[in-house]
Design an enzyme around this catalytic site. Structure first.
Site, PDB file in Angstrom:
ATOM      1  N   SER A 176       0.841  -1.202   0.000  1.00  0.00           N
ATOM      2  CA  SER A 176       0.000   0.000   0.000  1.00  0.00           C
ATOM      3  C   SER A 176       0.877   1.254   0.000  1.00  0.00           C
ATOM      4  CB  SER A 176      -0.863  -0.035   1.270  1.00  0.00           C
ATOM      5  OG  SER A 176      -2.036   0.701   1.105  1.00  0.00           O
ATOM      6  N   PRO A 177       0.410   2.331  -0.613  1.00  0.00           N
ATOM      7  CA  PRO A 177       1.241   3.550  -0.614  1.00  0.00           C
ATOM      8  C   PRO A 177       1.449   4.072   0.799  1.00  0.00           C
ATOM      9  CG  PRO A 177      -0.970   4.001  -1.464  1.00  0.00           C
ATOM     10  CD  PRO A 177      -0.865   2.519  -1.314  1.00  0.00           C
ATOM     11  N   CYS A 223       3.438   7.312   2.687  1.00  0.00           N
ATOM     12  CA  CYS A 223       4.276   8.508   2.786  1.00  0.00           C
ATOM     13  C   CYS A 223       5.411   8.238   3.754  1.00  0.00           C
ATOM     14  CB  CYS A 223       3.466   9.676   3.350  1.00  0.00           C
ATOM     15  SG  CYS A 223       2.287  10.355   2.200  1.00  0.00           S
ATOM     16  N   ALA A 282       2.037   8.726  -1.773  1.00  0.00           N
ATOM     17  CA  ALA A 282       1.383   9.904  -2.354  1.00  0.00           C
ATOM     18  C   ALA A 282       2.456  10.859  -2.864  1.00  0.00           C
ATOM     19  CB  ALA A 282       0.520  10.591  -1.301  1.00  0.00           C
ATOM     20  N   GLN A 328       1.272   6.884  -6.823  1.00  0.00           N
ATOM     21  CA  GLN A 328       0.002   7.492  -6.430  1.00  0.00           C
ATOM     22  C   GLN A 328       0.137   9.009  -6.556  1.00  0.00           C
ATOM     23  OE1 GLN A 328      -1.215   7.726  -2.245  1.00  0.00           O
ATOM     24  NE2 GLN A 328      -3.095   6.662  -2.804  1.00  0.00           N
ATOM     25  N   TYR A 352      -7.806  14.426   1.091  1.00  0.00           N
ATOM     26  CA  TYR A 352      -6.956  15.283   0.250  1.00  0.00           C
ATOM     27  C   TYR A 352      -7.791  15.926  -0.876  1.00  0.00           C
ATOM     28  CZ  TYR A 352      -3.434  13.286   3.201  1.00  0.00           C
ATOM     29  OH  TYR A 352      -2.725  12.923   4.319  1.00  0.00           O
ATOM     30  N   ARG A 382      -7.654   5.569  -5.640  1.00  0.00           N
ATOM     31  CA  ARG A 382      -7.998   5.180  -4.262  1.00  0.00           C
ATOM     32  C   ARG A 382      -9.129   6.075  -3.796  1.00  0.00           C
ATOM     33  NH1 ARG A 382      -4.299   3.870   1.037  1.00  0.00           N
ATOM     34  NH2 ARG A 382      -4.351   1.811   0.115  1.00  0.00           N
ATOM     35  N   ARG A 412       1.092  -1.221   7.057  1.00  0.00           N
ATOM     36  CA  ARG A 412       1.943  -1.357   8.249  1.00  0.00           C
ATOM     37  C   ARG A 412       2.538  -2.752   8.386  1.00  0.00           C
ATOM     38  NH1 ARG A 412      -2.438   0.361  12.234  1.00  0.00           N
ATOM     39  NH2 ARG A 412      -3.557  -0.810  10.641  1.00  0.00           N
TER      40      ARG A 412
HETATM   41  C1  LIG Z   1       3.295   5.400   7.334  1.00  0.00           C
HETATM   42  C2  LIG Z   1       2.037   5.425   6.521  1.00  0.00           C
HETATM   43  C3  LIG Z   1       1.947   6.259   5.419  1.00  0.00           C
HETATM   44  C4  LIG Z   1       0.796   6.257   4.620  1.00  0.00           C
HETATM   45  N1  LIG Z   1       0.765   7.004   3.469  1.00  0.00           N
HETATM   46  C5  LIG Z   1      -0.254   6.852   2.594  1.00  0.00           C
HETATM   47  C6  LIG Z   1      -0.199   7.427   1.300  1.00  0.00           C
HETATM   48  O1  LIG Z   1       0.806   8.015   0.894  1.00  0.00           O
HETATM   49  N2  LIG Z   1      -1.280   7.265   0.498  1.00  0.00           N
HETATM   50  C7  LIG Z   1      -2.382   6.555   0.895  1.00  0.00           C
HETATM   51  O2  LIG Z   1      -3.337   6.437   0.138  1.00  0.00           O
HETATM   52  N3  LIG Z   1      -2.437   5.962   2.101  1.00  0.00           N
HETATM   53  C8  LIG Z   1      -1.387   6.077   2.941  1.00  0.00           C
HETATM   54  N4  LIG Z   1      -1.402   5.408   4.128  1.00  0.00           N
HETATM   55  C9  LIG Z   1      -2.526   4.496   4.411  1.00  0.00           C
HETATM   56  C10 LIG Z   1      -2.138   3.077   4.010  1.00  0.00           C
HETATM   57  O3  LIG Z   1      -1.847   2.971   2.632  1.00  0.00           O
HETATM   58  C11 LIG Z   1      -3.234   2.079   4.393  1.00  0.00           C
HETATM   59  O4  LIG Z   1      -4.396   2.379   3.657  1.00  0.00           O
HETATM   60  C12 LIG Z   1      -3.558   2.108   5.886  1.00  0.00           C
HETATM   61  O5  LIG Z   1      -2.364   2.155   6.655  1.00  0.00           O
HETATM   62  C13 LIG Z   1      -4.355   0.874   6.302  1.00  0.00           C
HETATM   63  O6  LIG Z   1      -3.635  -0.296   5.960  1.00  0.00           O
HETATM   64  P1  LIG Z   1      -2.818  -1.160   7.054  1.00  0.00           P
HETATM   65  O7  LIG Z   1      -3.800  -1.522   8.130  1.00  0.00           O
HETATM   66  O8  LIG Z   1      -2.333  -2.359   6.268  1.00  0.00           O
HETATM   67  O9  LIG Z   1      -1.705  -0.320   7.581  1.00  0.00           O
HETATM   68  C14 LIG Z   1      -0.288   5.423   4.967  1.00  0.00           C
HETATM   69  C15 LIG Z   1      -0.199   4.623   6.101  1.00  0.00           C
HETATM   70  C16 LIG Z   1       0.946   4.583   6.856  1.00  0.00           C
HETATM   71  C17 LIG Z   1       1.021   3.661   8.033  1.00  0.00           C
END
Ligand SMILES: Cc1cc2nc3c(=O)[nH]c(=O)nc-3n(C[C@H](O)[C@H](O)[C@H](O)COP(=O)(O)O)c2cc1C
Length: 368
Positions: A22-23, A25, A57, A102, A188, A236, A330
């Site tokens: 997953s993306p 940041c 992102a 993204q 966003y 997304r 994560r």
């Molecule tokens: C460190 C971090 C950075 C993230 N950055 C983005 C991002 O750049 N773009 C986005 O759509 N979601 C972002 N997310 C959300 C994740 O892509 C994901 O949707 C969210 O963490 C839930 O998934 P998980 O339970 O597997 O962590 C970020 C999450 C984390 C933990």
């Protein structure tokens, strides 16, 4: 046969399995440019065996960054920094692994501190510690929580940002990305247009659900038109704002259909609000029902994400037809070898880089 490890067709591209990074940041870019941190971060994820690695992102213009540490793709410097990272990551990738970017604009959530410094607006707290604040823009002059009022975008500004999206997509193609995704979630800019809570315009881009979708869909259509058929395209979305009066899954079904109409190959179904005070009720796989509904009602290739941590959980989501692809965020930070564990638990095969091959089998659960 594992469903999770079966190939997936995304537009014209084939992914070797249903697992996506997953993306995420990283907030350590400098002036929008990827750094050595990105190099190690993406190189290790490239060799993870995930079929698709989505980059974080990436802002289409400097004021569209969330923080001073966000990636951008809006200049020759940002493009060449990203080119280096992508080239190295690709050289280490598992066979068949594809890379996506993204594209994003933070809108009124721009000019923030990085999360580990609290994420507040840069103008609050110690001035200048991370860099100067800048003026944010939004569909309407409505503030995000305690942030200062953003400037309402004129249609001319919207056109300039639409062109920035197209230019960033073209740059992504030149860099060799396989997938381009629009970030229309998590509060966003695109999401700010979609939500009645943040878009109170009375022109052709506000005042009804279809008017609020107009600008994001116009951008999507133009980005899609700028991509060759060999590049996958998706978005997304936030399937629920978890907020009274906010977007819900009915909206997400409709918006997914519209995205499909303008050329999207897939949607990635997340959730989250434009409202600063809303808390998301996290629990294992809590967003899967949204994806499942969108998939069954629209037929679009659907990625699910959110609190997916266990291989059997991911396998069941795919095998039961709730989604076509799972994304983990994560769990990949905690365990970049998650795919090896999944393959060993599910009895599937995956790639081990030759220097690491002797680790094969070590993640298999102990025999009962
Ligand atoms: C460190 C971090 C950075 C993230 N950055 C983005 C991002 O750049 N773009 C986005 O759509 N979601 C972002 N997310 C959300 C994740 O892509 C994901 O949707 C969210 O963490 C839930 O998934 P998980 O339970 O597997 O962590 C970020 C999450 C984390 C933990």
């Amino acid at each position: 046969m594992s469903a999770l490890f079966s190939p997936l067709q995304l537009g014209t591209i084939q992914l070797p399995n249903r697992i996506a990074v997953s993306p995420m940041c990283q907030y350590v870019a400098q002036d929008g440019q990827a750094t050595d941190w990105h190099l190690q971060h993406l190189a290790q994820l490239a060799m993870s065996g995930a079929g698709l690695v989505m980059l974080e992102a990436t802002a289409v213009e400097p004021r569209g960054r969330i923080t001073h540490g966000c990636l951008g793709l809006y200049s020759s410097q940002t493009a060449s920094a990203l080119e280096r990272v992508l080239r190295v990551a690709r050289s280490m990738a598992a066979p068949g692994t594809r890379f996506g970017i993204q594209l994003s604009h933070a809108g009124r959530k721009a000019s923030s501190r990085v999360p580990w410094r609290g994420g507040a607006h840069l103008s609050t707290g110690e001035a200048g510690a991370e860099g100067e604040p800048w003026q944010a823009v939004a569909p309407s002059a409505l503030a995000f929580g305690e942030f200062p009022l953003p400037t309402e975008l004129s249609t001319r500004d919207m056109e300039a940002i639409a062109q920035a999206y197209v230019a960033a997509a073209q740059a992504a193609v030149r860099l060799g990305f396989d997938v381009v995704e629009l970030h229309c979630a998590h509060g966003y800019l695109m999401h700010q247009f979609l939500s009645p809570l943040s878009n109170q315009r009375d022109d052709a881009f506000g005042s009804s659900a279809s008017a609020r979708q107009r600008w994001p869909l116009q951008v999507a259509e133009r980005v899609h038109a700028a991509l060759p058929a060999s590049v996958g395209f998706g978005a997304r979305i936030s399937a629920s704002e978890w907020t009274q009066g906010g977007l819900d899954v009915d909206h997400a079904v409709h918006f997914s259909r519209e995205l499909q109409r303008v050329g999207a190959d897939y949607v990635c179904v997340s959730s989250g609000s434009v409202d600063a005070g809303t808390r998301i009720p996290f629990s294992p796989g809590f967003q899967v029902p949204f994806a499942s509904r969108i998939r069954s009602e629209t037929g679009i290739v659907t990625r699910t994400v959110g609190a997916i941590t266990e291989p059997t959980q991911a396998e069941d989501i795919i095998a039961n037809g709730h989604a076509d692809q799972v994304a983990l965020a994560r769990a990949f930070l905690a365990d970049p070898r998650w795919v090896w564990r999944a393959a060993e638990e599910l009895g599937a095969t995956t790639f081990y880089p030759p220097p690491y091959e002797r680790a094969k089998g070590l993640r298999r659960p102990p025999a009962r």
